[in-house]
Each structure stands twice: as C-alpha cells, then as structure tokens.
Design an enzyme around this catalytic site. Structure first.
Site, PDB file in Angstrom:
ATOM      1  N   GLU A   1       0.845  -1.193  -0.089  1.00  0.00           N
ATOM      2  CA  GLU A   1      -0.027  -0.001  -0.019  1.00  0.00           C
ATOM      3  C   GLU A   1       0.891   1.405   0.046  1.00  0.00           C
ATOM      4  O   GLU A   1       0.592   2.287  -0.712  1.00  0.00           O
ATOM      5  CB  GLU A   1      -1.006  -0.102   1.283  1.00  0.00           C
ATOM      6  N   HIS A   2       1.748   1.324   0.839  1.00  0.00           N
ATOM      7  CA  HIS A   2       2.566   2.333   0.997  1.00  0.00           C
ATOM      8  C   HIS A   2       3.982   1.755   0.857  1.00  0.00           C
ATOM      9  O   HIS A   2       4.601   0.835   1.391  1.00  0.00           O
ATOM     10  CB  HIS A   2       2.713   2.952   2.407  1.00  0.00           C
TER      11      HIS A   2
END
Length: 433
Positions: free
Chosen positions: A326-327
């Site tokens: 996601e990050h």
C-alpha cells in the site's frame, strides 16, 4: 514480548514468504456474516440500521443524519488553529487532484471523414466511508470528498461510525464541511456500506462507494459491487520500506511504529541490504513500541512485522514488487534507481523526509490506497474513480465509404448480415427488397 520476523531474505522459508506476500485479508472468514447483515439492510432499511448500530456501536440513535445544529456545534468546538490545518491539507489535496483532471471532451481525425473523441462525465452520486472506532479520521473525509467534488460529482455523502454518546467527532464534521460533503450519516461498518449501496428511508443510494475500512467493511464493499461500484479493497494499513546503510535507524523504526499503530492487523516490513541497519532498526522498534501512546495495538501489530536482509538492492526491489505494498518508502542513496524499477505500489515516498504520514495528511496525494497486494492491479484513489468516459464518433459519408468494405467484410465473416446491411443502406441498398 514483541516478536518480529528477522532474517536474511534468501533464508526465509517458502511458508514465511507466502505468509508475508499473501498476508491474507480474512475476507473469506467474514463473508457469511457480512452477507447476512447486507441482506437485512436491503430488506428492512432504517430498522436494520438501528439494530446493528445498537449491536456493534453500542448506541441507540433517534436519527442517522447529522443536523445543521450538530455541524454548527462541531465547528464552534474546533479551534481556529486546527481548522486552519484542515484547510491547508484540503488545499493541497484539491490542487493535486485538479492536476489529474482530464480534458472534458476531445476529438481527433484518424483518417479523412472519421473523427473520434472521448467525453468525460462525473458520476451522479458517491458515498464516502470514513472509519471510526479506535480513532476518528477527518483526513479520510478530505481524501474521499474533495476528489469527488473536483471531478464534479453532484451528490457526495459521508458515513462514519458514531461515538458512544451518539455524536461524530467534531473534527470529522469540520472536515466534511471543509471538503464540501452534502450529508453526513452516523453509520459505520457493514450496515453503512449496505445503506449506501441499496438506499434506505434515510440514506440515499449512491452510484459508487469509496474509502478504507476494516475487513468487514472491505468484504461488504466487495459484495455490493454489482449494485454500487467501489474503488478497490482497502483494508488494514501496511508499509514496506526499502533502505540501505544511508538510512537512519530511528527514522525507519518510527515509520514502522507509525504504521503499526493504525490497527492490530497492520503490516510493516523493512527490507535492507545492511545487516547493521537491520539490527539497529529492530532494537529501535522494540524501544519505541514501549513508549508510544497506542502501545498495545502497536505490539500486536508488530507480530505481523518483518525485518529482512537482502543480498542486493535488486533483490529488495524484486521482493517489493511481489509484495505490492500500500505504502512504499524508499530510503536509499540512489533513490531514482529504485523508483524507476518499482512496478507495484499504492503510494511511493522517496527520501528520508517523506514518511508515510506526510501523504496520510497534508502533502496532497491520496491516502485511500489498495492493500493486501491489490496494488498489483489497482491504483490508489484518484480523479478517474469519479469519472466515466464515453467514446464519440463523427463520421461523414466519405469517411464511412472509405471504411465500408472493411466493415461489411468483417460483419459477414462474423455472420452478422444486418450489421453489413446497415452500412449498405447508406449507399442505396434496400434491405426490404
């Protein structure tokens, strides 16, 4: 005692790698329960919403929609300094998403007499989900409502869980006002998703539902996607950090802790070419975990964490692309070398001074991102999630004539005689004779 996976990437077992990369979302485990709640909301509407709000949020509500008086009270309770911070974040989010706006309508002539184009149209209505429970997330209200407004969506509503006293956090309501939401409803969880998807006596049905949530919310979104479109699965938060010996151990550790405090199911991974950094980060994480405000959540989350030592930077990159975080934080000396080789990541943070919280709150990029490996196939929330596209053809008689034989030949090859005749009639052919 916090236990994180700590080992050389090349020594990790197949089972350990599978657990990390697949990091099961748990959707299958809750699917039946979610389906039951959704069905009940679809059939019984507001009555079901009251029942589930009492059951899951432990509060009885007379009504779900936030009143204007409640908005005014909330705004008066938010200090001017905090309100100004909201506006700073909102301005950056708005500018970034305005930059993504496509040309509304464009045309091109692909050959003489054949003009093609595309028209972008905003969705009519969108429902934004902002999580609650362990914390309030006014930032998510900004991240979901502002892009919808920039795109030109006519109606934007927000659903967010009520607090124990039946109210919504004042800052969340302030964010809704700043962002331009039309209505806010005191609804959370599966029942909120069902209300927005099907519509009830109080909650309007929307065309699309966006926003992150826990495994129940994510499962609900996946199950209603044939009734209301969704953005993508956005479940428990995660970060993967690629670092070399130029990175600062305390900074890396603080970013792991920051991700871990979101949720007991959050996932934090460091992959580094430096054994010295790996050990320093492990020790720093253990120290910081004891001193952070949400220590218990952090310690539980760190059971999902890993510190992995790679043989080369290329091995780190390969693992990251398989993990599809996601990050993704890149904390290496030659950041462009890594950035240019990244294929799968929701949002990328480059350098020692670009930690995930920058994007979570104020840089302007969107923090609603695909999790659990879905960054392999989905993009983070952006302006295109709120638009649909229609192709346009403007064809002159001479343009059609130049394509006539090609169209007729292909139509007849597919056995679609009427398609071919539809072309011929424009050049004197009478299919009824």
């Amino acid at each position: 005692m916090v236990t994180m996976l700590f080992k050389k990437l090349s020594d990790a077992s197949e089972a350990e790698m599978k657990k990390l990369i697949s990091r099961g979302s748990g959707l299958a485990d809750v699917g039946e329960t979610v389906s039951s709640v959704l069905s009940d909301v679809r059939v019984r509407g507001d009555a079901a919403l009251r029942e589930y709000t009492k059951k899951f949020d432990k509060v009885e509500l007379a009504g779900f929609e936030v009143s204007e008086a409640e908005f005014e009270e909330a705004l008066s309770g938010v200090g001017p300094e905090l309100l100004e911070h909201l506006k700073v974040a909102a301005a950056n989010i708005r500018v970034f998403h305005e930059a993504q706006l496509p040309e509304t309508t464009w045309f091109m002539e692909v050959q003489p007499g054949v003009v093609l184009g595309q028209k972008a149209t905003a969705l009519e209505s969108v429902g934004a989900y902002a999580p609650g429970g362990r914390a309030s997330y006014p930032s998510t209200v900004l991240m979901t409502v502002i892009p919808a407004r920039v795109a030109g969506v006519k109606q934007v509503i927000v659903c967010t869980p009520p607090r124990a006293d039946g109210s919504i956090h004042p800052l969340t309501l302030a964010a809704a006002k700043v962002a331009g939401a039309d209505k806010v409803f005191k609804l959370g969880g599966v029942q909120a998703v069902g209300a927005m998807a099907y519509g009830t006596e109080t909650v309007p049905k929307v065309d699309k539902i966006v926003g992150p949530g826990n495994v129940f919310v994510t499962s609900a979104k996946m199950q209603v996607r044939n009734v209301a479109e969704i953005d993508f699965p956005a479940g428990p938060s995660e970060v993967l950090i690629i670092a070399d010996d130029s990175a600062d151990a305390a900074m890396v550790a603080s970013d792991i802790i920051a991700q871990a405090e979101h949720d007991p199911n959050a996932v934090s991974v460091l992959v580094t070419t430096s054994e010295i950094l790996a050990e320093a980060v492990r020790q720093e994480v253990l120290l910081q975990a004891e001193n952070t405000a949400r220590s218990e959540i952090v310690k539980t989350s760190l059971e999902n964490a890993a510190v992995l030592i790679s043989d080369t930077l290329e091995q780190s990159i390969d693992f990251s692309n398989k993990f599809a975080p996601e990050h993704l934080e890149i904390m290496v000396e030659d950041s462009d070398f890594v950035l240019n080789r990244i294929k799968n990541a929701g949002s990328i943070f480059v350098g020692n001074y670009a930690p995930v919280p920058v994007g979570d709150y104020a840089s302007g990029t969107n923090h609603v991102l695909p999790t659990a490996g879905y960054a392999r196939i989905y993009s983070g929330l952006n302006i295109n999630h709120f638009l649909k596209y229609s192709s346009i053809q403007k064809i002159s008689k001479s343009g059609l004539e130049s394509l006539k034989e090609t169209i007729i030949a292909l139509a007849e090859e597919e056995g679609l005689q009427a398609h071919a005749d539809a072309i011929r009639t424009r050049f004197g052919y009478k299919p009824s004779k």
